[in-house]
Scaffold this motif. Structure first.
Motif, short mmCIF file in Angstrom:
data_model
loop_
_atom_site.label_atom_id
_atom_site.label_comp_id
_atom_site.label_asym_id
_atom_site.label_seq_id
_atom_site.Cartn_x
_atom_site.Cartn_y
_atom_site.Cartn_z
N LEU A 142 0.85 -1.18 0.00
CA LEU A 142 0.00 0.00 0.00
C LEU A 142 0.89 1.24 0.00
O LEU A 142 1.80 1.36 0.80
CB LEU A 142 -0.91 -0.01 1.24
N PHE A 143 0.63 2.11 -0.93
CA PHE A 143 1.45 3.31 -1.09
C PHE A 143 0.57 4.53 -1.05
O PHE A 143 -0.51 4.56 -1.62
CB PHE A 143 2.19 3.25 -2.43
N MET A 144 1.05 5.56 -0.33
CA MET A 144 0.31 6.81 -0.34
C MET A 144 1.21 7.93 -0.83
O MET A 144 2.30 8.12 -0.30
CB MET A 144 -0.18 7.09 1.08
N ALA A 145 0.76 8.62 -1.86
CA ALA A 145 1.46 9.84 -2.29
C ALA A 145 0.88 10.97 -1.46
O ALA A 145 -0.32 11.23 -1.50
CB ALA A 145 1.24 10.07 -3.77
N PHE A 146 1.74 11.61 -0.68
CA PHE A 146 1.27 12.59 0.31
C PHE A 146 0.82 13.89 -0.34
O PHE A 146 1.42 14.35 -1.31
CB PHE A 146 2.37 12.89 1.31
N GLN A 147 -0.20 14.46 0.26
CA GLN A 147 -0.63 15.79 -0.19
C GLN A 147 0.46 16.81 0.13
O GLN A 147 0.74 17.70 -0.65
CB GLN A 147 -1.95 16.19 0.50
N TYR A 148 1.09 16.63 1.30
CA TYR A 148 2.19 17.51 1.69
C TYR A 148 3.42 16.67 2.05
O TYR A 148 3.62 16.35 3.22
CB TYR A 148 1.79 18.37 2.90
N PRO A 149 4.23 16.29 1.06
CA PRO A 149 5.41 15.45 1.35
C PRO A 149 6.37 16.20 2.28
O PRO A 149 6.57 17.40 2.11
CB PRO A 149 6.04 15.24 -0.02
N VAL A 150 6.94 15.49 3.24
CA VAL A 150 7.81 16.15 4.21
C VAL A 150 9.25 16.21 3.68
O VAL A 150 9.65 15.44 2.82
CB VAL A 150 7.80 15.45 5.58
N GLU A 151 10.01 17.13 4.26
CA GLU A 151 11.42 17.25 3.91
C GLU A 151 12.25 16.53 4.97
O GLU A 151 11.98 16.66 6.16
CB GLU A 151 11.84 18.73 3.89
N ILE A 152 13.23 15.77 4.54
CA ILE A 152 14.13 15.13 5.49
C ILE A 152 15.56 15.51 5.16
O ILE A 152 16.19 14.91 4.30
CB ILE A 152 13.92 13.61 5.54
N PRO A 153 16.07 16.52 5.83
CA PRO A 153 17.38 17.08 5.49
C PRO A 153 18.50 16.05 5.67
O PRO A 153 18.47 15.24 6.60
CB PRO A 153 17.57 18.22 6.49
#
Ligand SMILES: Nc1ncnc2c1ncn2[C@@H]1O[C@H](COP(=O)(O)OP(=O)(O)O)[C@@H](O)[C@H]1O
Ligand SMILES: [Mg+2]
Lengths: 253, 483
Positions: free
Chosen positions: A80-91
């Motif tokens: 199961l995969f979800m494309a996020f409405q607001y993808p987060v940043e991971i520095p």
């Protein structure tokens, strides 16, 4: 593939989903539309297993397994995969390294060894071309400093790399210009197959000109109040959500 | 009830030390106590020249004076240390070995457990290993190859015997015996350590590394390292350590001195994983180290990189004196604390020459009930025209019972200097963890990935093989107990 029965969920004690029913079969594309705040993202998040949302009733079955009993990473590994409405940043975490790790986890779950560096790079190159993803972005930190559109396209690249059974796209179209929209839609169309399925959440009918859904559902106030085929999307676009509300009130009175 | 990030982070934070074992090797131990006799014993044991004995005795003198008033400026209460209860000399009985076959199999087994194979792997990796087990070197490799280039890399003890002039010329010139109480103690009783001299114009053909290990009950560890890069020379030195589990506190007061002449460059990397004490803060190493380098000539460069995950208390400020014009000082640090650990660490950049530049990147990670402080000083002398400093100092908090503190001091006496300082404090956001969960990573892996990403800029400065080790160490320090 996915059966949702009378699914209810709340945030901070506030009921948001009030009994959602939905069945998705392999090979299908379902669109879920609805006005802002109707619970579309909540539905996606609950299916993906975000613990911010509390499931208060109902069931969800994925490939015959009880979805609601699985932690989010197992749901992901199950496909199961979800494309996020607001993808987060991971520095500091390189996009490539992240993709490699995610792919290795998912493969391990299926009893497969990690891809060799060469196989991985080959697959990445292929998928990058498929979704027309800028090669330089792959070497950057995960979503860090990406534009809104680049983040959304990175979601689609991940989708292409991880090859899930069921992909839920949460407003992937919002914030995209027309070219990006077409690229994303092309990507999805190329990825769709007999043995996978998509749930495409969108606020507008725009995306559905490029991705033709098998079914369209209208989510309103935590319930699916109307289901139909792609014509329903045109009708909605033309008449607006008020039309649904009115017809809803009419049917109750 | 869903497990919150708090719970999970708590679990990581409570994790106990992985490398808790002890090698059983026969030791020759001096009874506890510190006086002139102790010093004379150590010096005689090591067959040292008279000047060095006298130098040690001066150290003792300063130690007596300085220990009257223990330092109080640090951001924690210094535990009472009974210097008379410590034994100042321990040496494995069997010494003077010609080959690895003669090394005590138990010592070799210990290195294996630590994942530090002394033999083939290191040789293949091109790393010369000067393994320090307690106070005396027990194994040295690659001497010949280094000799070809004229590079001297040996234990301090051997250096005193074979290169007394070099040692005499440089010992204590960067960290004098009067510097601070722990440096004075080290000067008085230093056991052994590494010595390195890279001659003019020579690029040291391999990374030099030493593994330190505290191994005898109640025996303080007093290493002394001296590295000299002559004009135009280059050397990269790696120091890594991990210690066996122990109940009593162990004092570790090392001194490292770096000297870079004209156009020379020294890169000094450390991965530090001394026993940090148990969950409740019992046991654990006190790591009170004085590390300092001097860029003596123009265009010299000294770069410190450290990954600190161990010790009950870390007190450490690797510094650079930028004397030569256009010289460069760098400090890259990741300090991770959990349980009841305390770290007070940072750097001093002392700009004396013109156009000198320094760069400070400090990344603190605190979990559990730990306290993590960055303490940094940037000093610009009146003659240091156009000096530049950039400082970035970030703190990452895992959980809400730990503390992160920054103490930047600036002392600028030249109006042409440009000093920049940036600082941030952050937490791992739940949505970051969920995002990674949704891609198939469990929370443990997710946190490790985020932490490694956070520390990236520092880890990137480590030599390749060390970077991998450091990344593993950060992950080990974080995970293991979920499930
Ligand atoms: N994390 C949250 N905290 C509080 N309220 C939330 C949260 N997420 C969603 N909601 C509320 O739930 C309702 C549905 O939101 P959402 O699922 O995001 O709708 P949609 O995606 O259809 O716009 C809204 O009223 C929103 O304010
Ligand atoms: Mg939404």
């Amino acid at each position: 593939m996915l059966q949702i029965k009378n699914l209810q969920a709340s945030v901070n004690g506030e009921p948001i989903l009030k009994g959602v029913d939905l069945e998705v079969k392999a090979g299908e594309i379902h669109a879920i539309m609805g006005p802002n705040g109707s619970g579309k993202s909540t539905l996606a998040s609950v299916l993906a297993g975000n613990e911010l949302y509390e499931v208060t009733g109902g069931e969800a079955w994925f490939e015959g397994k009880n979805l609601l009993e699985m932690p989010p990473e197992i749901r992901a590994r199950e496909g199961l995969f979800m494309a996020f409405q607001y993808p987060v940043e991971i520095p500091g975490v390189s996009n490539i390294n992240f993709l490699k790790t995610a792919l290795a986890e998912i493969r391990a779950h299926r009893g497969l060894p990690p891809l060799s560096a060469k196989e991985f790079m080959q697959r990445l190159k292929e998928k990058q071309e498929l979704v027309e993803f800028n090669a330089s972005l792959v070497n950057r930190s995960l979503n860090e400093g990406f534009s809104g559109g680049e983040k959304k396209r990175n979601e689609i690249l991940q989708l292409a790399m991880l090859e899930p059974k069921l992909a839920i796209l949460d407003e992937t179209d919002s914030g995209l210009d027309i070219d990006a929209l077409r690229i994303v839609a092309n990507g999805v169309n190329k990825l769709r197959a007999k043995d996978n399925a998509f749930i495409i959440i969108t606020h507008y009918q725009r995306l559905l000109q490029y991705i033709i859904p098998d079914y369209v559902h209208v989510l309103y106030d935590g319930r699916i109040i109307k289901s139909g085929t792609k014509e329903l999307a045109y009708e909605l676009e033309e008449k607006g959500y008020d039309w649904i509300k009115e017809s809803l009130q009419a049917s109750f009175s | 009830m869903p497990t919150t990030d708090q719970d999970i982070l708590q679990k990581y934070s409570d994790q106990e030390y992985e490398f808790g074992f002890e090698t059983r090797v026969e030791m020759e131990i001096l009874p506890p106590g510190l006086n002139e006799e102790t010093i004379r014993f150590i010096s005689a044991k090591k067959e040292e020249p008279e000047w060095l004995l006298q130098w040690r005795l001066k150290g003792l003198e300063h130690f007596r004076r300085l220990s009257q008033e223990m330092p109080e400026w640090q951001n924690f209460k210094l535990p009472y240390i009974d210097f008379q209860a410590i034994s100042y000399y321990a040496a494995p009985k069997k010494r003077k070995l010609n080959s690895l076959d003669e090394v005590d199999p138990e010592i070799l087994a210990t290195f294996e457990k630590l994942g530090i194979p002394l033999e083939e792997q290191k040789v293949l990796a091109g790393v010369a290993v000067d393994a320090v087990m307690d106070s005396v070197s027990v194994a040295t490799t690659f001497q010949e190859k280094l000799k070809e280039k004229g590079v001297i890399f040996c234990s301090m003890g051997e250096a005193v015997k074979h290169y007394p002039d070099l040692v005499k010329k440089y010992l204590g010139t960067v960290v004098p015996y009067s510097d601070n109480v722990f440096a004075a103690l080290n000067a008085a009783v230093f056991s052994d350590g590494s010595f390195c001299y890279v001659p003019k114009g020579v690029r040291c053909p391999m990374e030099l590394s030493t593994y330190f290990r505290i191994n005898a009950a109640n025996t303080g560890q007093f290493e002394r390292t001296l590295i000299i890069a002559d004009e135009g020379a280059y050397v990269s030195y790696l120091e890594g350590c991990t210690a066996p589990k122990r109940d009593e506190n162990q004092l570790h007061a090392a001194v490292v001195e770096l000297i870079a002449l004209d156009h020379a460059e020294i890169k000094y990397s450390t991965v530090q994983n001394w026993f940090p004490g148990d969950k409740n803060g019992n046991g654990g190493v006190f790591n009170f180290v004085t590390k300092r380098g001097i860029c003596k000539g123009p265009y010299a460069k000294i770069s410190w990189t450290q990954v600190e995950t161990g010790s009950a208390i870390t007190w450490k400020y690797p510094s650079v004196i930028l004397q030569g014009d256009h010289s460069v000082g760098e400090f890259y640090s990741v300090a991770m604390t959990r349980n009841r650990q305390i770290a007070d660490t940072g750097t001093k950049m002392i700009h004396l020459g013109k156009h000198t530049r320094s760069r400070i990147i400090s990344k603190g990670i605190s979990a559990g009930y730990s306290q993590n402080s960055y303490r940094g000083q940037v000093r610009v002398g009146p003659r240091a025209d156009f000096a530049r400093n950039f400082t970035q100092c970030d703190s990452l908090l895992l959980g809400d019972k730990c503390g992160a503190h920054t103490f930047p001091y600036i002392d600028c006496q030249n109006p042409t200097a440009i000093l920049e300082h940036e600082a941030t404090t952050s937490k791992i956001a739940e949505d970051q963890i969920f995002y990674l969960n949704q891609r198939g990573l469990d929370t443990e892996k997710a946190v490790a990935l985020i932490v490694n990403g956070y520390a990236r800029e520092v880890l990137n400065n480590l030599p390749m093989e060390f970077a991998v080790e450091a990344q593993k160490l950060l992950a080990i320090s974080l995970d293991g107990s979920v499930g």
